[in-house]
Enzyme design. Structure first.
Site, PDB file in Angstrom:
ATOM      1  N   HIS A 239      -5.255 -32.403 -18.226  1.00  0.00           N
ATOM      2  CA  HIS A 239      -3.747 -31.876 -17.904  1.00  0.00           C
ATOM      3  C   HIS A 239      -3.200 -31.510 -19.070  1.00  0.00           C
ATOM      4  CE1 HIS A 239      -2.100 -35.995 -18.651  1.00  0.00           C
ATOM      5  NE2 HIS A 239      -1.194 -35.268 -18.811  1.00  0.00           N
TER       6      HIS A 239
ATOM      7  N   ASP B 184      -8.932 -37.010 -14.852  1.00  0.00           N
ATOM      8  CA  ASP B 184      -8.170 -36.445 -16.036  1.00  0.00           C
ATOM      9  C   ASP B 184      -9.061 -36.544 -17.209  1.00  0.00           C
ATOM     10  OD1 ASP B 184      -6.428 -34.880 -16.611  1.00  0.00           O
ATOM     11  OD2 ASP B 184      -5.024 -36.316 -17.604  1.00  0.00           O
TER      12      ASP B 184
ATOM     13  N   SER C  59       1.093 -38.583 -22.798  1.00  0.00           N
ATOM     14  CA  SER C  59      -0.155 -38.659 -21.987  1.00  0.00           C
ATOM     15  C   SER C  59      -1.269 -38.955 -22.919  1.00  0.00           C
ATOM     16  CB  SER C  59      -0.270 -37.108 -21.572  1.00  0.00           C
ATOM     17  OG  SER C  59       0.681 -37.067 -20.374  1.00  0.00           O
TER      18      SER C  59
ATOM     19  N   CYS D 171      -8.365  42.898  24.903  1.00  0.00           N
ATOM     20  CA  CYS D 171      -9.078  42.569  23.901  1.00  0.00           C
ATOM     21  C   CYS D 171      -8.561  41.355  23.133  1.00  0.00           C
ATOM     22  CB  CYS D 171      -9.044  43.495  22.960  1.00  0.00           C
ATOM     23  SG  CYS D 171      -7.123  43.984  22.180  1.00  0.00           S
TER      24      CYS D 171
ATOM     25  N   HIS E  18      -3.874  45.760  17.898  1.00  0.00           N
ATOM     26  CA  HIS E  18      -5.295  45.699  18.375  1.00  0.00           C
ATOM     27  C   HIS E  18      -6.241  44.575  17.605  1.00  0.00           C
ATOM     28  CE1 HIS E  18      -4.357  49.486  19.978  1.00  0.00           C
ATOM     29  NE2 HIS E  18      -3.816  50.037  18.893  1.00  0.00           N
TER      30      HIS E  18
END
Length: 986
Positions: free
Chosen positions: A192, A201, A235, A626, A699
């Site tokens: 850790h 750990d 730690s 037409c 036309h």
């Protein structure tokens, strides 16, 4: 038998042994055994080549686990065979060689072979040879005591200098000495501490544990340590388990490696914890890694400065301001929390701006009196607050603008829509969107300036509408799946359904009349000459050139009649085309073709083979309409599955609406309606449309071209452009010009007015009922009726007798079989009517039967309503069901109030009338037809569960008696028995 002695010598020893020679009297004759025939010899001969390749093949495994052979090539097999032959030859020569005598064998003894051979001197050495000898240094090995002493010395040195030791086994263990609780203790690097969260750990082997036990014994190893004194940053510290006091977990080897605490309990780093404890554990790591990352990258990432920096601000205040800035820009509860980072990243841009604005304002308030010292932070927060300040967007204004011009994509409305969207996004606009908005504003300024100038001039001398030289790209005429091997368009099923056009709106050219009989095309205001006479090509070149000139007809110049505008802007597809100088493009001589559909207005025209008619003769559109060539051109873009519905809609819906000589706006409106049903026709190419301003006629040029020249040319070349005429706001004279009409051969199409659509086609209730009665006793007629007009089934609810007659003849079962895979809604209607017949047959009176039928009208109406439908009886069925439903609702209200609404006499009269109509349909049959109807009714009995008869006598008994009397006669012996059999069959 005689006995002899034989002598055998073993060296100098002799041994005599008696023996008896074998008798030669009995000779064993060997039996001749016939040679066996191998049944697989021929097979092996045939497979010899395959077996040879398989002999040298290797085995490989595919991805799916299948074992297959990998065969060698012929060249590889030849090389392998040559190698094996060479090996066999060498082995043969070795075996056949003369024997040799081995006199001496030594293994790791005696002189090397190099010394047994004389060494010839290679030359004279003129230098002194090297006299140095290689010394073999002894390998230094420490005893166990020396090793322990070395470890002790290393421990003392590293603990005093706060150094580190690496223990290398299968993996490296890093041991660091640091000061904890007033003493130097050994600490290891856990998972850790490196940013990894694991259930275990720290892992190490027994050899590492033994060394850790020695390295961890510092001066104050035996001092008592309480678990409540362990804090963050501890730690990995190795503590003595015996001197540790408090609430802590299990450990091993007399060592306790600190990891963290959970609910007041201290855990060893080597212990395996659960996932829930891991998620909520407080781990005692420190911020060294954070500062290491900050210090290691600060100098590398900083920008060069133009002055000499001095330390003038307190470090603690700088840290406080750094925390303030971090919470203002990247707010989070913990800087190491990935959830906070994910929530920040998933925020929408608008919400992120609101969050930054709020935190920037809070940062300014927290800065307080320090804003004079940290002036750069104060300026940044003020700028951030200003840039992220939310804009009050009025959505009502945006919606109002969008409703007004949102669907308009031509200039200048397109630019206005861009600005409207730009203002809606507010501060979320990108740099590119800012640039696009500025360009749109520039276009608006130019448009307004040009419009003002044109209004001042008041003429159209600057009007230009060039005809594109590039042909439109038609995907349907370019797809390989739609073309044959000669690159001709394949009509497929469209060719069959196009016959609806040719049978109603085209006529065959009679060769006996000659082409000259079809040259003149009449219209309400004049005539136009076709070039059909040029199908007879003169071989004289001068005469051919003379015919190519055509008959010129002068048209007026470019004027307001040639233009179409909307909101003061020209709608160019609805205008006549012009040249570069502004004069109108006049039509030239268009040569005729045979059996082709000519489409395309820009670039080169495209010639598509006409669908085949009922004969091989030439087809020409009938006089006056037409414009049907426009729908024929749209059929190219229609899929084969929709061709049937498309041609039916044109025949039954569009042509009746257009009537005789429709305007251009009406034609465009019907095209817009067809585009809704068939979106693929939006880019369908149109035939070339010529504009005659003198007679106000448009036309549509067909395959026979035009001998008359000089007409203006309309720019619209696709259906989507022609649809622009279908707009009442369009200021145009062309949209009121006439274009073609409806054929004289089908005047009945527009004779009936539909209550559902203006000018539509609908079949009356009485005509539909007569058609239904006609098919009840005619199986083939009924089958065709069910295929063409399946909604005739609904009219069976008008009479209980008709309903049960249809059930007993299996008509409902037939309808289900015909439509179950085509259209399930019709199959559902047939199933509902079949179930209704079951309930009606159980009623005792005619009024009860009518009540049951009226109550089922609602369900039938829900099943019948299926949107737009082309069947002629569909609106009739809806109208009948709606009338019955409304009558039932009104009668139900009266019945609940105590007033029965059914008049028995009226119901009986109506039913009697319909029953007589049903009987008359049967009376018209001859003897053979009556027997056929009886036999078909008998066969239909097998396919249904039960045959239903009304409990009221008289109606069906008369029908049965009429059939039996006609077949057997009234006085024939045994007639009563035969009548009974026929009655049971029916």
């Amino acid at each position: 038998m005689a006995t002899y002695m034989s002598t055998i010598c073993f060296g100098s020893f002799e041994c005599k042994l008696p023996y008896s020679p074998a008798s030669c009297e009995h000779i064993v004759k060997e039996r001749e055994v016939p040679a066996s025939v191998d049944p697989f010899a021929d097979l092996e001969t045939q497979l010899s080549a395959r077996l040879l390749k398989q002999k040298y093949a290797t085995v490989r495994v595919l991805k799916n686990g299948t074992f297959t052979y990998r065969y060698k090539t012929d060249a590889q097999i030849m090389r392998i065979q040559k190698k094996l032959e060479r090996k066999d030859r060498e082995e043969y020569h070795f075996q056949m060689a003369a024997p040799s005598i081995v006199s001496k064998i030594t293994i790791a003894g005696g002189d090397p072979p190099s010394k047994s051979e004389p060494q010839a001197p290679r030359g004279i050495i003129h230098t002194t040879p090297r006299m140095r000898k290689v010394k073999t240094r002894p390998i230094i090995k420490l005893t166990e005591g020396q090793m322990n002493h070395l470890i002790k010395q290393i421990k003392q040195i590293m603990s005093e200098k706060r150094g580190s030791v690496h223990l290398i086994s299968k993996k490296t263990t890093h041991v660091q000495y640091k000061k904890i609780l007033g003493a130097y203790s050994a600490a290891v690097r856990t998972a850790h501490m490196m940013g990894l969260r694991r259930r275990v750990d720290f892992r190490c082997d027994m050899w590492t544990v033994g060394l850790l036990q020695r390295l961890a014994r510092t001066d104050k190893w035996s001092n008592q340590v309480r678990t409540i004194n362990i804090r963050r940053g501890d730690s990995g510290v190795i503590l003595n388990t015996k001197s540790l006091k408090g609430h802590f977990g299990r450990s091993s080897g007399g060592l306790f490696i600190v990891r963290g605490s959970h609910e007041g309990k201290l855990y060893d780093a080597r212990s395996r914890v659960t996932q829930s404890i891991l998620n909520s554990m407080i781990q005692f790591s420190n911020a060294d890694n954070f500062w290491k990352g900050l210090d290691g990258n600060w100098a590398r990432m900083r920008y060069p400065s133009d002055h000499t920096c001095v330390a003038g601000l307190p470090v603690e205040d700088c840290g406080r301001v750094a925390a303030l800035m971090a919470h203002s820009i990247l707010p989070c509860y913990k800087i190491t929390c990935p959830t906070c980072a994910q929530q920040y990243a998933s925020l929408p841009v608008s919400d992120l701006f609101k969050l930054l604005h709020k935190h920037a304002r809070d940062g300014l308030n927290r800065l307080g009196a320090d804003k004079d010292r940290f002036i750069h932070v104060n300026k940044f927060l003020i700028a951030l607050e200003h840039l992220t300040e939310p804009v009050d967007l009025n959505l009502e204004l945006f919606n109002e603008i969008f409703k007004s011009i949102g669907e308009k994509q031509q200039a200048p409305f397109k630019n206005l829509n861009v600005l409207n969207n730009f203002f809606l996004k507010g501060k979320e606009n990108t740099a590119h969107e800012w640039q696009v908005a500025q360009l749109s504003l520039l276009e608006l300024a130019r448009f307004q300036k040009n419009r003002t100038d044109n209004i001042k001039k008041g003429d159209i001398s600057f009007f230009r509408n060039k005809l594109s030289a590039k042909a439109n790209w038609n995907l349907y005429l370019s797809c390989d799946n739609q073309l044959d091997k000669n690159a001709n368009f394949l009509w497929g099923q469209r060719e069959y359904h196009a016959k609806r056009f040719f049978s109603n709106f085209f006529e065959e050219i009679d060769p006996a009349k000659g082409y000259s009989a079809y040259e003149i095309r009449k219209h309400p205001s004049g005539t136009r000459k076709l070039s059909i006479g040029n199908l007879v090509v003169p071989l004289d070149l001068a005469e051919f050139r003379q015919k190519m000139k055509g008959d010129y007809r002068k048209q007026p110049g470019v004027s307001k009649k040639c233009t179409s505008s909307k909101d003061g802007n020209y709608v160019y597809p609805c205008c006549c085309t012009t040249l570069d100088d502004g004069s109108a493009i006049e039509s030239t001589f268009y040569p005729p073709t045979k059996k082709h559909l000519v489409i395309g207005n820009s670039g080169d025209q495209k010639f598509v083979d006409l669908p085949k008619g009922d004969s091989e003769m030439l087809y020409i559109a009938k006089q006056g309409y037409c414009y049907i060539n426009v729908f024929l051109a749209m059929l190219i873009n229609i899929s084969e599955e929709d061709a049937k519905d498309f041609t039916k809609k044109v025949r039954d819906m569009c042509v009746p609406k257009l009537g005789t000589w429709p305007t251009m706006m009406d034609l465009a409106t019907t095209c817009a309606q067809m585009r809704i049903f068939y979106p693929d026709v939006h880019d369908a190419e149109l035939p070339r449309i010529l504009v005659d301003h003198d007679t106000q006629t448009c036309h549509v040029v067909d395959s026979f071209g035009s001998q008359t020249t000089g007409y203006h040319i309309l720019k619209a070349s696709s259906v989507s452009q022609l649809i622009l005429f279908a707009n009442d706001e369009l200021e145009s004279d062309i949209k009121h010009y006439r274009v073609g009409g409806v054929p004289n051969a089908s005047p009945e199409l527009g004779s009936t007015i539909s209550p559902f659509r203006e000018g539509g086609v609908i079949m009356s209730e009485s005509a539909a009922l007569k058609l239904l009665l006609k098919g009840i006793f005619r199986p083939k007629v009924m089958r065709q009726l069910l295929l063409d007009e399946p909604y005739l089934l609904i009219l069976s609810i008008l009479s209980p007798g008709i309903l049960m007659a249809m059930y007993n003849n299996g008509i409902f079962e037939l309808a289900v079989r015909l439509w179950i895979n085509e259209k399930q809604s019709i199959a559902m209607i047939a199933s509902l009517l079949s179930a209704l017949a079951l309930r009606v047959s159980a009623a005792e009176t005619l009024v009860a039967q009518r009540i049951i039928i009226d109550a089922a009208a609602t369900d039938l109406l829900d099943a019948t309503c299926d949107g737009f439908n082309l069947h002629l009886t569909y609106p009739t069925a809806l109208m009948v069901l709606q009338v019955v439903k409304n009558r039932n609702e009104c009668d139900d209200t009266l019945f609940k109030a105590g007033f029965p609404s059914y008049n028995t006499s009226v119901v009986q009269i109506m039913e009697k009338k319909l029953s007589k109509s049903l009987e008359r349909c049967l009376e018209r049959f001859n003897l053979a037809r009556k027997l056929s109807a009886t036999w078909y009714s008998y066969r239909a009995k097998r396919s249904i569960h039960s045959v239903h008869k009304t409990h009221r006598k008289g109606r069906f008994e008369r029908v049965i008696q009429h059939i039996t009397t006609s077949v057997l006669g009234p006085k024939r012996p045994g007639g009563q028995r035969h009548c009974l059999r026929i009655e049971r069959a029916i």
